[in-house]
Write a protein that holds these residues in place. Structure first.
Motif, PDB file in Angstrom:
ATOM      1  N   PHE A 192       1.764  -6.943  -4.431  1.00 41.16           N
ATOM      2  CA  PHE A 192       0.343  -6.982  -4.745  1.00 41.16           C
ATOM      3  C   PHE A 192      -0.365  -5.845  -4.011  1.00 41.16           C
ATOM      4  O   PHE A 192      -0.692  -5.981  -2.831  1.00 41.16           O
ATOM      5  CB  PHE A 192      -0.273  -8.322  -4.319  1.00 41.16           C
ATOM      6  N   PRO A 193      -0.573  -4.708  -4.666  1.00 41.00           N
ATOM      7  CA  PRO A 193      -1.286  -3.602  -4.013  1.00 41.00           C
ATOM      8  C   PRO A 193      -2.675  -4.046  -3.550  1.00 41.00           C
ATOM      9  O   PRO A 193      -3.353  -4.821  -4.230  1.00 41.00           O
ATOM     10  CB  PRO A 193      -1.399  -2.547  -5.112  1.00 41.00           C
ATOM     11  N   PHE A 222       4.001   6.140  -8.195  1.00 37.49           N
ATOM     12  CA  PHE A 222       4.429   6.285  -6.795  1.00 37.49           C
ATOM     13  C   PHE A 222       5.601   5.362  -6.484  1.00 37.49           C
ATOM     14  O   PHE A 222       6.614   5.783  -5.927  1.00 37.49           O
ATOM     15  CB  PHE A 222       3.263   5.999  -5.844  1.00 37.49           C
ATOM     16  N   CYS A 223       5.467   4.089  -6.840  1.00 35.91           N
ATOM     17  CA  CYS A 223       6.510   3.107  -6.528  1.00 35.91           C
ATOM     18  C   CYS A 223       7.824   3.458  -7.215  1.00 35.91           C
ATOM     19  O   CYS A 223       8.893   3.367  -6.609  1.00 35.91           O
ATOM     20  CB  CYS A 223       6.065   1.706  -6.934  1.00 35.91           C
ATOM     21  N   SER A 224       7.738   3.874  -8.453  1.00 34.14           N
ATOM     22  CA  SER A 224       8.933   4.209  -9.212  1.00 34.14           C
ATOM     23  C   SER A 224       9.587   5.495  -8.719  1.00 34.14           C
ATOM     24  O   SER A 224      10.791   5.536  -8.444  1.00 34.14           O
ATOM     25  CB  SER A 224       8.565   4.334 -10.689  1.00 34.14           C
ATOM     26  N   ALA A 248      -8.062   1.861   3.560  1.00 35.86           N
ATOM     27  CA  ALA A 248      -8.083   2.511   2.240  1.00 35.86           C
ATOM     28  C   ALA A 248      -6.734   3.169   1.941  1.00 35.86           C
ATOM     29  O   ALA A 248      -6.664   4.287   1.438  1.00 35.86           O
ATOM     30  CB  ALA A 248      -9.227   3.509   2.137  1.00 35.86           C
ATOM     31  N   GLN A 249      -5.647   2.442   2.230  1.00 42.29           N
ATOM     32  CA  GLN A 249      -4.315   3.012   2.103  1.00 42.29           C
ATOM     33  C   GLN A 249      -3.666   2.774   0.738  1.00 42.29           C
ATOM     34  O   GLN A 249      -2.504   3.111   0.533  1.00 42.29           O
ATOM     35  CB  GLN A 249      -3.420   2.478   3.232  1.00 42.29           C
ATOM     36  N   ALA A 253       0.854  -1.186   0.000  1.00 42.42           N
ATOM     37  CA  ALA A 253       0.000   0.000   0.000  1.00 42.42           C
ATOM     38  C   ALA A 253       0.892   1.239   0.000  1.00 42.42           C
ATOM     39  O   ALA A 253       1.965   1.237   0.594  1.00 42.42           O
ATOM     40  CB  ALA A 253      -0.924   0.012   1.214  1.00 42.42           C
ATOM     41  N   SER A 254       0.433   2.278  -0.657  1.00 44.62           N
ATOM     42  CA  SER A 254       1.223   3.496  -0.836  1.00 44.62           C
ATOM     43  C   SER A 254       1.087   4.503   0.292  1.00 44.62           C
ATOM     44  O   SER A 254       1.898   5.415   0.402  1.00 44.62           O
ATOM     45  CB  SER A 254       0.826   4.179  -2.151  1.00 44.62           C
ATOM     46  N   LYS A 255       0.053   4.382   1.116  1.00 46.57           N
ATOM     47  CA  LYS A 255      -0.204   5.393   2.141  1.00 46.57           C
ATOM     48  C   LYS A 255      -0.305   4.764   3.531  1.00 46.57           C
ATOM     49  O   LYS A 255      -1.195   5.069   4.305  1.00 46.57           O
ATOM     50  CB  LYS A 255      -1.483   6.158   1.808  1.00 46.57           C
TER      51      LYS A 255
END
Length: 158
Positions: free
Chosen positions: A61-62, A80-82, A68-69, A32-34
């Motif tokens: 695996f997002p 975002f990941c890159s 809700a992150q 998760a990104s957040k």
């Protein structure tokens, strides 16, 4: 059964049969990104870079099921990941890891290696499953287990 019996989709929508990973040691992580654990992307990438030439891969695996992150779409997640963590390991399409829409791979992983007190449910982002070269799930690690702390377990399978 093994992980090779399952398929996923890459973040850009291409088929990704796990049978393509035969002979590799695989670390499967719901991301998760957040999330407070999001900085683990750096550690996961470091593991990938350190061991990839020895037959190791991380599969991200997002998942948006925990607070809700991971609200972004595939393009936002990839960016975002890159840009934030220079992630080069394969990222898959966003999935559910719990509930009625659980991705079949995660249903298998959770059953193969249960969590605390025999629980199958994924408790939070960055739960990690380590799979050996034959596709057998060897270990399950909690979100609080840092990527660096997995190095010994990975090396034992390489």
């Amino acid at each position: 059964m093994s992980i090779y019996d399952f398929s996923a989709q890459t973040l850009d929508g291409k088929p990704a049969p796990l049978s393509e990973r035969q002979g590799q040691v695989v670390l499967i992580v719901n991301t998760a990104s957040k999330c407070g654990f999001t900085p683990q992307y750096s550690g996961l990438e470091a593991l990938y870079r350190k061991y990839k030439d020895r037959g190791f891969v991380v599969l991200g695996f997002p998942c948006n099921q925990f607070g809700a992150q991971e609200p972004g779409n595939a393009e936002e997640i990839a960016s975002f990941c890159s840009l934030t963590y220079d992630v080069d390991f394969p990222m898959m399409a966003k999935i559910d890891v719990n509930g009625p829409q659980t991705h079949p791979l995660y249903a298998y992983l959770k059953h193969a290696k249960k969590g605390l007190l025999g629980s199958e449910g994924i408790k939070w982002n960055f739960t990690k499953f380590l799979v050996d070269r034959t596709g057998e799930v060897k270990a399950r690690f909690a979100p609080t287990d840092t990527p660096q702390s997995l190095a010994g377990a990975i090396e034992a399978l390489l």
